[in-house]
Motif scaffolding. Structure first.
Motif, PDB file in Angstrom:
ATOM      1  N   VAL A 160     -33.068 -12.758 -17.478  1.00  0.00           N
ATOM      2  CA  VAL A 160     -34.136 -12.004 -16.811  1.00  0.00           C
ATOM      3  C   VAL A 160     -34.182 -12.382 -15.336  1.00  0.00           C
ATOM      4  O   VAL A 160     -34.318 -11.529 -14.450  1.00  0.00           O
ATOM      5  N   LYS A 161     -34.037 -13.674 -15.039  1.00  0.00           N
ATOM      6  CA  LYS A 161     -34.124 -14.156 -13.659  1.00  0.00           C
ATOM      7  C   LYS A 161     -32.874 -13.847 -12.838  1.00  0.00           C
ATOM      8  O   LYS A 161     -32.970 -13.558 -11.644  1.00  0.00           O
ATOM      9  N   ARG A 162     -31.696 -13.897 -13.497  1.00  0.00           N
ATOM     10  CA  ARG A 162     -30.454 -13.938 -12.719  1.00  0.00           C
ATOM     11  C   ARG A 162     -29.584 -12.695 -12.813  1.00  0.00           C
ATOM     12  O   ARG A 162     -28.573 -12.591 -12.112  1.00  0.00           O
ATOM     13  N   SER A 163     -29.947 -11.732 -13.651  1.00  0.00           N
ATOM     14  CA  SER A 163     -29.053 -10.592 -13.858  1.00  0.00           C
ATOM     15  C   SER A 163     -29.801  -9.269 -13.737  1.00  0.00           C
ATOM     16  O   SER A 163     -31.006  -9.249 -13.506  1.00  0.00           O
ATOM     17  N   THR A 164     -29.068  -8.201 -13.933  1.00  0.00           N
ATOM     18  CA  THR A 164     -29.669  -6.854 -13.935  1.00  0.00           C
ATOM     19  C   THR A 164     -29.584  -6.239 -15.330  1.00  0.00           C
ATOM     20  O   THR A 164     -29.345  -5.046 -15.486  1.00  0.00           O
ATOM     21  N   ILE A 165     -29.783  -7.066 -16.358  1.00  0.00           N
ATOM     22  CA  ILE A 165     -29.777  -6.531 -17.723  1.00  0.00           C
ATOM     23  C   ILE A 165     -30.863  -5.475 -17.869  1.00  0.00           C
ATOM     24  O   ILE A 165     -31.919  -5.568 -17.256  1.00  0.00           O
ATOM     25  N   VAL A 166     -30.575  -4.472 -18.693  1.00  0.00           N
ATOM     26  CA  VAL A 166     -31.573  -3.422 -18.950  1.00  0.00           C
ATOM     27  C   VAL A 166     -32.163  -3.547 -20.345  1.00  0.00           C
ATOM     28  O   VAL A 166     -33.124  -2.848 -20.678  1.00  0.00           O
ATOM     29  N   SER A 167     -31.589  -4.430 -21.174  1.00  0.00           N
ATOM     30  CA  SER A 167     -32.071  -4.526 -22.559  1.00  0.00           C
ATOM     31  C   SER A 167     -31.764  -5.886 -23.161  1.00  0.00           C
ATOM     32  O   SER A 167     -30.851  -6.595 -22.713  1.00  0.00           O
ATOM     33  N   VAL A 168     -32.543  -6.225 -24.167  1.00  0.00           N
ATOM     34  CA  VAL A 168     -32.268  -7.384 -25.019  1.00  0.00           C
ATOM     35  C   VAL A 168     -32.357  -6.906 -26.459  1.00  0.00           C
ATOM     36  O   VAL A 168     -33.385  -6.362 -26.883  1.00  0.00           O
ATOM     37  N   LEU A 169     -31.284  -7.087 -27.193  1.00  0.00           N
ATOM     38  CA  LEU A 169     -31.275  -6.764 -28.621  1.00  0.00           C
ATOM     39  C   LEU A 169     -31.690  -8.027 -29.356  1.00  0.00           C
ATOM     40  O   LEU A 169     -31.068  -9.079 -29.179  1.00  0.00           O
ATOM     41  N   MET A 170     -32.738  -7.940 -30.151  1.00  0.00           N
ATOM     42  CA  MET A 170     -33.218  -9.132 -30.853  1.00  0.00           C
ATOM     43  C   MET A 170     -33.760  -8.775 -32.230  1.00  0.00           C
ATOM     44  O   MET A 170     -34.195  -7.649 -32.467  1.00  0.00           O
ATOM     45  N   GLN A 171     -33.701  -9.756 -33.112  1.00  0.00           N
ATOM     46  CA  GLN A 171     -34.285  -9.569 -34.445  1.00  0.00           C
ATOM     47  C   GLN A 171     -35.793  -9.499 -34.309  1.00  0.00           C
ATOM     48  O   GLN A 171     -36.416 -10.355 -33.686  1.00  0.00           O
ATOM     49  N   TYR A 172     -36.373  -8.460 -34.907  1.00  0.00           N
ATOM     50  CA  TYR A 172     -37.822  -8.276 -34.823  1.00  0.00           C
ATOM     51  C   TYR A 172     -38.282  -7.474 -36.025  1.00  0.00           C
ATOM     52  O   TYR A 172     -37.729  -6.410 -36.332  1.00  0.00           O
ATOM     53  N   ARG A 178     -41.532 -13.528 -34.123  1.00  0.00           N
ATOM     54  CA  ARG A 178     -41.308 -14.492 -33.043  1.00  0.00           C
ATOM     55  C   ARG A 178     -41.291 -13.854 -31.646  1.00  0.00           C
ATOM     56  O   ARG A 178     -41.833 -14.437 -30.702  1.00  0.00           O
ATOM     57  N   PRO A 179     -40.677 -12.670 -31.474  1.00  0.00           N
ATOM     58  CA  PRO A 179     -40.665 -12.093 -30.124  1.00  0.00           C
ATOM     59  C   PRO A 179     -42.049 -11.819 -29.555  1.00  0.00           C
ATOM     60  O   PRO A 179     -42.217 -11.773 -28.328  1.00  0.00           O
ATOM     61  N   GLU A 180     -43.050 -11.649 -30.424  1.00  0.00           N
ATOM     62  CA  GLU A 180     -44.393 -11.317 -29.940  1.00  0.00           C
ATOM     63  C   GLU A 180     -45.040 -12.463 -29.180  1.00  0.00           C
ATOM     64  O   GLU A 180     -45.917 -12.244 -28.330  1.00  0.00           O
ATOM     65  N   GLU A 181     -44.629 -13.670 -29.468  1.00  0.00           N
ATOM     66  CA  GLU A 181     -45.281 -14.836 -28.870  1.00  0.00           C
ATOM     67  C   GLU A 181     -45.168 -14.822 -27.351  1.00  0.00           C
ATOM     68  O   GLU A 181     -46.118 -15.132 -26.645  1.00  0.00           O
ATOM     69  N   GLU A 182     -44.001 -14.468 -26.827  1.00  0.00           N
ATOM     70  CA  GLU A 182     -43.810 -14.522 -25.382  1.00  0.00           C
ATOM     71  C   GLU A 182     -42.729 -13.585 -24.859  1.00  0.00           C
ATOM     72  O   GLU A 182     -42.802 -13.128 -23.714  1.00  0.00           O
ATOM     73  N   MET A 183     -41.757 -13.249 -25.662  1.00  0.00           N
ATOM     74  CA  MET A 183     -40.617 -12.491 -25.165  1.00  0.00           C
ATOM     75  C   MET A 183     -40.943 -11.032 -24.865  1.00  0.00           C
ATOM     76  O   MET A 183     -40.499 -10.474 -23.862  1.00  0.00           O
ATOM     77  N   SER A 193     -35.894  -3.342 -21.714  1.00  0.00           N
ATOM     78  CA  SER A 193     -36.261  -2.850 -23.044  1.00  0.00           C
ATOM     79  C   SER A 193     -35.757  -3.750 -24.161  1.00  0.00           C
ATOM     80  O   SER A 193     -34.715  -4.406 -24.042  1.00  0.00           O
ATOM     81  N   VAL A 194     -36.498  -3.714 -25.251  1.00  0.00           N
ATOM     82  CA  VAL A 194     -36.084  -4.406 -26.471  1.00  0.00           C
ATOM     83  C   VAL A 194     -35.449  -3.405 -27.422  1.00  0.00           C
ATOM     84  O   VAL A 194     -35.960  -2.301 -27.612  1.00  0.00           O
ATOM     85  N   ILE A 195     -34.325  -3.788 -27.990  1.00  0.00           N
ATOM     86  CA  ILE A 195     -33.704  -3.049 -29.088  1.00  0.00           C
ATOM     87  C   ILE A 195     -33.932  -3.912 -30.324  1.00  0.00           C
ATOM     88  O   ILE A 195     -33.459  -5.049 -30.395  1.00  0.00           O
ATOM     89  N   ALA A 196     -34.693  -3.392 -31.262  1.00  0.00           N
ATOM     90  CA  ALA A 196     -35.097  -4.187 -32.420  1.00  0.00           C
ATOM     91  C   ALA A 196     -34.096  -4.047 -33.562  1.00  0.00           C
ATOM     92  O   ALA A 196     -33.924  -2.961 -34.113  1.00  0.00           O
ATOM     93  N   ARG A 197     -33.448  -5.149 -33.896  1.00  0.00           N
ATOM     94  CA  ARG A 197     -32.552  -5.138 -35.056  1.00  0.00           C
ATOM     95  C   ARG A 197     -33.257  -5.783 -36.242  1.00  0.00           C
ATOM     96  O   ARG A 197     -34.205  -6.548 -36.089  1.00  0.00           O
ATOM     97  N   GLY A 198     -32.789  -5.446 -37.428  1.00  0.00           N
ATOM     98  CA  GLY A 198     -33.374  -6.024 -38.634  1.00  0.00           C
ATOM     99  C   GLY A 198     -34.816  -5.653 -38.886  1.00  0.00           C
ATOM    100  O   GLY A 198     -35.588  -6.475 -39.397  1.00  0.00           O
TER     101      GLY A 198
END
Length: 303
Positions: A160-172, A178-183, A193-198
């Motif tokens: 998030v700090k160092r790149s130009t990513i447009v998405s994070v794919l994560m288990q949710y 877990r992603p709700e806590e802070e991510m 954007s988040v891409i929700a897997r699982g």
């Protein structure tokens, strides 16, 4: 089907995506399933070079012949396999990523990838070198945008700090909050954007979920807890949705999530996933009930 902008990119992805990892072994059936997904309005297809040693990418290359422009295609790299070596090993080097993308392009039978993702990552990686690889691929026109696939808070923060990513794919999912806590809030604030897997938690959050509960449980739920939750969850769910549709709707209810990518190994599963868009959104009462029933899991590692 609704389409959502993926982060700050010019990519608009269907809110229900297609996770290809569970495609059937029979190639004809697999190709049919991909074609059916596109016909049903899915334009977002996720894969990885790791899946079945590249076979899934090859199947997609055949299935997308003549249809490439209809889809937002994403694949992943970072896991390195060499003949004669025991298993895959992690390799986020620039040299490997730029080698891996060429092989994915050949298997997928395309000359560009819409979203290229780092398939994992650790805080000890040469992160700047990895970012340089993706940035160079963008400049070369080989990829349109890039993201990461990760459930490690310390790694996600660095990108998030160092790149130009447009998405994070994560288990949710309801069972993995877990992603709700802070991510989720962090990513939303940074227009990533988040891409929700699982989203259906290996099938546990489906009408046949009782049969999918293993003796090992799931994350910090034991078997008994899952069995109890299943019954309570079913009582609380809107009868106009299947359990899996409620589970998918749960993921999509958070504004950080652009797409949920449940897998499907047969047509009936695919159609149930797609038909989620025709079901009512979760009410505030349903969300409250789900939060009361499930655990607010937290990331305990990779802080």
């Amino acid at each position: 089907m609704n389409k959502n902008q993926l982060g700050s990119s010019d990519l608009y992805v269907s809110e229900i995506g297609f996770g290809s990892m569970s495609l059937p072994q029979n190639e004809k059936e697999a190709i049919y399933l991909v074609e059916k997904a596109i016909d049903e309005g899915i334009n977002f297809i996720d894969t990885a070079d790791l899946y079945d040693f590249g076979r899934i990418e090859e199947v997609l290359g055949k299935a997308l012949k003549g249809k490439r422009e209809k889809v937002i295609l994403t694949t992943k790299a970072g896991n390195h396999w060499e003949p004669g070596r025991d298993g895959w090993y992690w390799d986020p080097s620039k040299a490997y990523i730029k080698e891996a993308v060429k092989k994915s392009l050949m298997r997928l039978k395309t000359d560009y990838i819409d979203l290229y993702q780092l398939h994992g990552g650790t805080i000890d990686d040469p992160i700047d070198e990895t970012i340089d690889a993706f940035e160079e691929l963008k400049q070369e026109g080989v990829i349109r945008h890039y993201g990461i696939s990760s459930i490690r808070p310390n790694v996600i923060r660095e990108y998030v700090k160092r790149s130009t990513i447009v998405s994070v794919l994560m288990q949710y999912s309801i069972l993995d909050r877990r992603p709700e806590e802070e991510m989720l809030a962090l990513l939303k604030e940074n227009n990533i954007s988040v891409i929700a897997r699982g989203p259906v938690a290996k099938g546990i959050l489906s009408d046949g979920g009782l049969d999918k509960i293993s003796d090992r449980g799931f994350l910090d739920y034991n078997k008994d807890e899952l069995q109890q939750l299943f019954g309570e969850y079913k009582k609380a769910s809107d009868p106009n949705r299947s359990l899996s549709q409620t589970a998918i709707r749960y993921c999509l209810s958070h504004p950080a999530v652009a797409s949920a990518i449940p897998g499907a190994s047969k047509e009936s599963q695919l159609l149930e996933n797609v038909n989620t868009v025709n079901t009512p959104e979760l009410s505030s009462d349903e969300l409250k009930a789900i939060h009361n029933l499930s655990k607010a899991n937290t990331y305990k590692q990779h802080r």
